[in-house]
Design an enzyme around this catalytic site. Structure first.
Site, PDB file in Angstrom:
ATOM      1  N   GLY A 655      25.855  -9.017 -18.152  1.00 16.38           N
ATOM      2  CA  GLY A 655      25.072 -10.172 -17.749  1.00 16.38           C
ATOM      3  C   GLY A 655      23.667 -10.042 -18.289  1.00 16.38           C
ATOM      4  O   GLY A 655      23.238  -8.961 -18.687  1.00 16.38           O
ATOM      5  N   ASP A 783      16.107 -13.669  -3.929  1.00 12.31           N
ATOM      6  CA  ASP A 783      16.909 -14.209  -5.030  1.00 12.31           C
ATOM      7  C   ASP A 783      18.387 -14.094  -4.704  1.00 12.31           C
ATOM      8  O   ASP A 783      19.188 -13.725  -5.541  1.00 12.31           O
ATOM      9  CB  ASP A 783      16.573 -13.445  -6.316  1.00 12.31           C
TER      10      ASP A 783
END
Ligand SMILES: *[C@@H]1O[C@H](CO)[C@@H](O)[C@H](O)[C@H]1NC(C)=O
Ligand SMILES: *[C@@H]1O[C@H](CO)[C@@H](O)[C@H](O)[C@H]1NC(C)=O
Ligand SMILES: *[C@@H]1O[C@H](CO)[C@@H](O)[C@H](O)[C@H]1NC(C)=O
Ligand SMILES: *[C@@H]1O[C@H](CO)[C@@H](O)[C@H](O)[C@H]1NC(C)=O
Ligand SMILES: *[C@@H]1O[C@H](CO)[C@@H](O)[C@H](O)[C@H]1NC(C)=O
Ligand SMILES: *[C@@H]1O[C@H](CO)[C@@H](O)[C@H](O)[C@H]1NC(C)=O
Ligand SMILES: *[C@@H]1O[C@H](CO)[C@@H](O)[C@H](O)[C@H]1NC(C)=O
Ligand SMILES: *[C@@H]1O[C@H](CO)[C@@H](O)[C@H](O)[C@H]1NC(C)=O
Ligand SMILES: *[C@@H]1O[C@H](CO)[C@@H](O)[C@H](O)[C@H]1NC(C)=O
Ligand SMILES: *[C@@H]1O[C@H](CO)[C@@H](O)[C@H](O)[C@H]1NC(C)=O
Ligand SMILES: *[C@@H]1O[C@H](CO)[C@@H](O)[C@H](O)[C@H]1NC(C)=O
Ligand SMILES: *[C@@H]1O[C@H](CO)[C@@H](O)[C@H](O)[C@H]1NC(C)=O
Length: 839
Positions: A655, A783
């Site tokens: 990622g 987050d």
């Protein structure tokens, strides 16, 4: 005759054949160049030379020769890569839809050459960089959707100057900064403008009020200031106006009721609006959702609201609205006319006086009723059971007294019932046992009395029960309660007058994390070794042994604990452990027994905190393994990471984010797989991110958080500074990938079962709760999103990515009760946060 036909038709077929052959070689080359830059996972297998490009997946050609590509629709094909500038050569393109893929990098300026382009949809990718000014050359554009990307910079003025045909513009959820360009006022066909979830500043340009075709206008979650321009009230076609969560001020004009005859959703929440709610608002008969939450509205709620026959959502929470016994409650009576009402949220206002009995006449469609944090008095109407549609009821922090009506048992759809911090008295009605859907029931801090009805054992879906601090609840704790195997979060019966023994059935609470029985008069057979924590590791007392698998014990920060093995570093037990200070408790099983006549006669409370981490059912690690927090991280040199990731090759890329990238790393000499997060040190804020994350990870550990193995700070082979964090590898990827599978066909291999979803949800809540409430210091993740929820091999969830977490000051305030109950209901299902009604 037939002969003649045959001859006649011959030239035609020839013409046709020739025509088909005349296709644009340029378009084919451009499409191949586009494919060159991406990896398609087989989605574009049909893009081969055995067939003309007009038959390729996603390509639509013009009907007449020369064949040109007029549409490229490759939405949701799991395409990964950068967008080739060659697309700018497809000059006949009218539709380009690449939404829901993994495109990254900049949007090529060459797209500006697509003068015929009408619909551009690049939403839900990871495009970054700025908005390409060249796009403003696509003069035919009617619909432009770039939402859910990472575009930044200013919205170019040119957008408004040239793209005069635009009807739909969505730049939602990017990182655009600066003001809303006044030039957008030139887009006279504009119907739908969505600039929500950016970082726009300044005021809303008054010129936008001249766009008379506007139906939907959304700027939710920006940093806009000033007043709503008067001109906006000229937009009589508006169906949706969402300006929520900005810094806007001003008041609602008295004549609003005649301004928006089509309005369905009006969301002004999360701003600094003041003044009264004008009664003319009731004249907007089309209104479905009205959100005024979190502002400074005052005065009375208009008594005529019920004229809005279509109203489904009404959120007035967090204002200064008033009512008393003489005036102000009429609107409740009026709302009975809203036959589709689903949510009524009145929390945290200056409402006082008696709760009007007419509340029971509201529509049976009502699902959520919030009356918390008000000064409402009186009692809960006996006929509350009429509101059979309710699934969430919150009447908390009020002056409500009287009994919990029996009829509450009729609310069979109830999932959450919060009645805490009132002055309710009388018995807990046995009809509560009928609420078979109930998940959470909070009634702490009241004056309830008598025994807990055994019928509560019927609440097979209950996972929180908090009846603490009623002081007068008495009798023995019904064994049925201890048989509720659904109870998993916590059971708090503390500070009451319960007596008698803890039934052996306590062992049925196989899923329970926290049990608090402090401050009662429980007696009888106390689990054998309750004062002998040395034995906990090997010899768990009988009655408790079957509560899950008592495998992990972490006691740090528990000031009320004493004794135990030396590894626990606890003070020896003394008699001064009566402190009610619970603030440092971790995920715990708190058993507190007031044992009149027991050995420690002088102690009225013994607190024993055990952490249960029961979901590791398959692993049987010994206690000591889990106890030892090894500060001595193993060292992994840069060279090993380099080899293990094949020189950080794309193949091992798991990622990428703004901070840098995560790679899969297989250590060469052992069969061990790790995840290596390499920080992008070009910008100092990522260096900061590295430090934040290191610090966060150093201080916290929990089974539901991704485990850090070590960090690596070094110089890379190009002589640059290299910083990485090394985590346990999560073979099942992240939750986002499971929730939004890229492949078209849902299958058991790529979808989560309901049970898995629930488990994951519980894990996340556990982790976040640990971070927010129990971890010292507190950590706010900042987050939390599906892509940061990682799944282990057995599909248990771990929260990762602490790069932007905030570590709060070392002190915490408020006890366990506060943290549970306040996060408990208010932030739960369906509490409509400001601005979350949107399009
Ligand atoms: C795009 O068009 C330009 C000129 O029109 C040409 O030079 C270029 O090779 C084309 N690119 C592709 C990939 O077809
Ligand atoms: C080429 O595309 C056609 C369909 O257009 C498909 O039937 C064929 O299998 C593809 N060939 C290869 C080698 O992928
Ligand atoms: C693009 O595709 C998405 C997903 O299939 C669809 O929802 C959207 O309406 C399309 N966009 C345009 C402009 O047609
Ligand atoms: C962008 O637009 C400018 C001005 O129209 C033009 O000169 C330039 O070539 C365009 N860039 C691309 C990559 O098409
Ligand atoms: C915003 O967009 C990102 C992708 O850039 C996506 O992951 C995220 O879920 C979106 N957030 C919202 C609130 O839609
Ligand atoms: C567009 O709007 C700007 C600012 O409002 C204005 O100065 C300009 O003249 C307008 N352009 C056109 C073509 O109307
Ligand atoms: C919003 O704007 C104000 C000033 O107008 C500024 O102080 C604040 O930092 C801004 N907030 C964000 C998140 O940009
Ligand atoms: C609203 O529209 C009317 C008629 O078009 C116009 O006279 C008036 O000035 C407008 N009001 C504002 C504030 O723009
Ligand atoms: C609501 O509309 C009616 C009829 O159009 C009008 O008579 C009334 O004055 C309006 N009410 C308010 C408060 O503006
Ligand atoms: C009740 O709602 C209807 C629309 O459903 C509306 O026409 C009527 O005026 C309302 N009555 C009252 C008393 O508010
Ligand atoms: C009540 O609302 C005010 C103003 O919106 C807000 O500051 C405060 O935090 C709210 N209190 C609660 C308990 O939510
Ligand atoms: C319940 O009331 C106590 C004080 O009586 C207060 O400290 C606590 O914050 C309240 N709980 C909630 C969740 O509001």
């Amino acid at each position: 005759m037939g002969m003649a036909m045959g001859i006649m038709s011959l030239p035609w077929s020839l013409v046709l054949a020739l025509t088909i052959a005349v296709v644009s070689a340029g378009d084919e080359a451009a499409l191949l160049a586009f494919r060159e830059q991406i990896s398609d996972g087989g989605a574009l297998a049909s893009w081969n030379s055995s067939a003309g490009f007009c038959s390729w997946e996603g390509v639509t050609c013009s009907h007449w020769a020369p064949k040109r590509a007029v549409a490229l629709r490759l939405d949701g094909r799991a395409l990964v890569g950068a967008l080739s500038p060659a697309l700018g050569n497809l000059t006949f393109l009218r539709t380009l839809n690449l939404s829901f893929n993994w495109f990254h990098g900049e949007i090529p300026a060459s797209l500006g050459r697509l003068r015929r382009l009408q619909r551009l949809d690049l939403s839900d990718n990871s495009f970054s960089g700025t908005f390409p000014v060249n796009l403003s050359s696509c003069v035919s554009m009617t619909e432009m959707t770039l939402r859910n990307n990472k575009l930044g910079g200013r919205i170019p003025t040119e957008l408004g100057d040239k793209l005069a045909s635009l009807k739909v513009v969505s730049l939602r959820n990017n990182s655009f900064t600066g003001p809303i360009p006044a030039s957008l006022a030139n887009l006279s066909y504009l119907q739908n403008l969505d600039l929500g979830l950016n970082q726009l500043v300044g005021s809303i340009p008054p010129g936008l009020g001249t766009l008379h075709n506007m139906r939907q206008f959304t700027v939710v979650r920006n940093n806009l200031s000033g007043m709503l321009p008067d001109s906006l009230y000229n937009l009589s076609s508006l169906e949706l106006l969402n300006v929520g969560v900005n810094m806007l001020h001003g008041s609602i004009p008295d004549d609003i009721g005649s301004k928006f005859p089509m309005m369905k959703t009006l969301a002004l929440g999360g701003n600094h609006f003041t003044g009264t709610i004008p009664s003319s608002i009731s004249n907007i008969s089309s209104l479905v959702a009205l959100g005024l939450v979190q502002n400074g509205f005052s005065g009375h709620v208009p008594p005529t609201l019920g004229k809005m026959g279509a109203l489904q959502y009404l959120n007035l929470a967090d204002n200064k609205l008033e009512a008393n016994d003489n005036k102000g409650w009429e609107f409740i009576t009026s709302l009975a006319n809203c036959s589709q009402l689903q949510k009524l949220i009145l929390s945290n206002n200056s409402f006082g006086g008696q709760l009007p009995g007419s509340i029971v006449n509201l529509s049976t469609t009502l699902q959520q009723l919030y009356l918390d944090d008000t000064r409402i008095s009186g009692s809960i109407p006996a006929d509350i059971g009429n509101l059979v549609g309710l699934n969430v009821v919150l009447i908390a922090n009020t002056s409500i007294s009287g009994v919990i009506p029996d009829s509450i048992g009729k609310l069979e759809n109830l999932i959450e019932l919060g009645l805490y911090n009132n002055t309710l008295s009388g018995l807990v009605p046995s009809s509560l046992g009928n609420l078979s859907q109930l998940n959470r029931f909070y009634a702490y801090n009241n004056n309830l009395e008598g025994p807990i009805p055994a019928s509560m054992g019927e609440l097979k879906n209950l996972f929180v029960l908090d009846l603490s601090k009623n002081h007068q609840l008495n009798g023995s704790i019904p064994r049925e309660i201890f048989k509720l195997s659904s109870l998993s979060w916590y059971l708090d019966l503390s500070y009451n007058s319960f007596s008698g023994p803890i039934p052996n059935d306590v062992g049925s609470l196989a899923n329970l994390n926290i049990l608090i029985l402090a401050g009662n008069q429980l007696s009888g057979k106390i689990p054998d070794s309750i004062q002998n924590m040395n034995k906990l590791s090997g010899d768990i007392p009988d009655a408790l042994a079957s509560i899950g698998n008592l495998q992990e014990l972490a006691v740090d920060g528990n000031v009320n604990l004493c004794g135990g093995t030396p590894q626990l570093h606890l003070a020896p037990c003394s008699t001064s452990l009566l402190s009610k200070n619970k603030k440092k408790m971790q995920k715990s099983l708190v058993i507190s027994l007031a044992t009149a006549g027991a050995i420690l006669l002088s102690l009225s409370v013994i607190l024993l905190v055990w952490i249960l981490c029961k979901r590791f059912k398959q692993s049987h690690k010994t206690l000591s393994q889990n106890l030892i927090v090894d500060d001595h991280y193993q060292r992994i040199p840069y060279q090993v990471l380099l080899r293990g990731t094949n020189e950080f090759s794309e193949v091992n890329l798991l990622g990428r984010g703004s901070y840098g990238a995560v790679y899969k790393c297989v250590l060469d000499n052992e069969e061990r797989t790790l995840a290596v997060k390499v920080f992008n040190l070009g910008q100092s804020r990522y260096s900061k991110s590295f430090e934040t994350e290191c610090e966060a990870m150093r201080r916290i550990r929990h089974r539901c958080l991704v485990k850090i193995i070590t960090s690596c700070s070094s110089i890379n082979h190009q002589g640059q500074e290299f910083k990485a964090l090394i985590f346990e590898f999560m073979p099942n990827g992240n939750l986002a990938g499971w929730l939004h599978p890229k492949s078209q066909e849902p299958a058991t291999s790529n979808t989560l079962s309901l049970a898995q979803r629930l488990d994951i949800g519980v894990d996340i809540v556990d982790a976040v709760e640990y971070l927010h409430n129990y971890c010292q210091p507190l950590v706010i993740h900042c987050d939390l999103k599906p892509s940061n929820i990682l799944l282990s091999d057995n599909m248990s969830a771990r929260v990762g990515d602490f790069g932007i977490s905030r570590i709060l000051q070392e002190n915490t305030s408020g006890g366990m009760q506060n943290s549970y109950s306040s996060t408990g209901i208010r932030g739960s299902i369906g509490y409509v946060a400001p601005g979350d009604w949107n399009s």
